[in-house]
Design a protein around this motif. Structure first.
Motif, PDB file in Angstrom:
ATOM      1  N   ARG A  94       0.856  -1.185   0.000  1.00  0.00           N
ATOM      2  CA  ARG A  94       0.000   0.000   0.000  1.00  0.00           C
ATOM      3  C   ARG A  94       0.901   1.246   0.000  1.00  0.00           C
ATOM      4  N   THR A  96       2.574   4.892  -0.491  1.00  0.00           N
ATOM      5  CA  THR A  96       2.141   6.289  -0.476  1.00  0.00           C
ATOM      6  C   THR A  96       2.846   7.024  -1.617  1.00  0.00           C
ATOM      7  N   TYR A 123      -1.657   5.357  -1.585  1.00  0.00           N
ATOM      8  CA  TYR A 123      -2.521   5.516  -0.410  1.00  0.00           C
ATOM      9  C   TYR A 123      -2.107   6.720   0.424  1.00  0.00           C
ATOM     10  N   ARG A 124      -3.089   7.267   1.107  1.00  0.00           N
ATOM     11  CA  ARG A 124      -2.851   8.286   2.132  1.00  0.00           C
ATOM     12  C   ARG A 124      -3.680   7.868   3.338  1.00  0.00           C
ATOM     13  N   ASP A 125      -3.035   7.744   4.477  1.00  0.00           N
ATOM     14  CA  ASP A 125      -3.717   7.280   5.690  1.00  0.00           C
ATOM     15  C   ASP A 125      -4.444   5.955   5.451  1.00  0.00           C
ATOM     16  N   ASN A 126      -3.793   5.085   4.680  1.00  0.00           N
ATOM     17  CA  ASN A 126      -4.280   3.737   4.392  1.00  0.00           C
ATOM     18  C   ASN A 126      -5.575   3.714   3.562  1.00  0.00           C
ATOM     19  N   VAL A 127      -5.849   4.823   2.862  1.00  0.00           N
ATOM     20  CA  VAL A 127      -7.038   4.939   2.008  1.00  0.00           C
ATOM     21  C   VAL A 127      -6.552   5.258   0.590  1.00  0.00           C
ATOM     22  N   ASP A 129      -5.757   7.045  -2.634  1.00  0.00           N
ATOM     23  CA  ASP A 129      -5.733   8.493  -2.829  1.00  0.00           C
ATOM     24  C   ASP A 129      -5.407   8.888  -4.272  1.00  0.00           C
TER      25      ASP A 129
END
Length: 139
Positions: A94, A96, A123-127, A129
């Protein structure tokens, strides 16, 4: 590109933006021994040029579609990185944007042949992005 669950739509947006901004190799710019010409007004006009058909644009415009797995990959189609490849390249499955930028200097050994593309969700903050498309379409 901003994340879109529809990766094909994200690719279409990337292609539109690249064309609109002129962020692609234009062989008729006077540097390559061909007469200088203005850039085309549409993607269709761009690809109607036989020299462009031969040389490509060295950009995301050379990638026409996405597929669901690396096994389905073919020329001018972007495949997703596998979790194993992402882990190897970025140290995580995941990554970033920072992970991706750090890896830019690393050997992109997943890009074995010209004309093939890949994409990876960032990802950003595990979401999810962003989606990054990359590959090698020219010299």
């Amino acid at each position: 590109m901003p994340y879109n669950i529809d990766v094909a739509a994200a690719l279409a947006t990337a292609r539109e933006m690249t064309f609109r901004e002129g962020d692609y190799h234009w062989v008729h710019d006077g540097r390559w021994g061909l007469p200088e010409r203005p850039r085309p007004n549409s993607v269709a006009e761009l690809w109607a040029d036989p020299v462009v058909q031969e040389t490509g644009t060295h950009s995301v415009l050379d990638i026409w579609d996405v597929c669901g797995s690396a096994e389905e990959s073919e020329i001018a189609v972007a495949a997703p990185l596998t979790q194993q490849t992402a882990q190897r390249l970025f140290g995580t499955d995941r990554p970033t944007r920072d992970d991706y930028q750090r890896a830019q200097g690393a050997p992109w050994d997943v890009v074995e042949d010209r004309g093939f593309g890949y994409y990876v969700v960032l990802y950003r903050d595990n979401v999810p992005d962003e989606i990054s498309f990359f590959g090698t379409t020219g010299d």
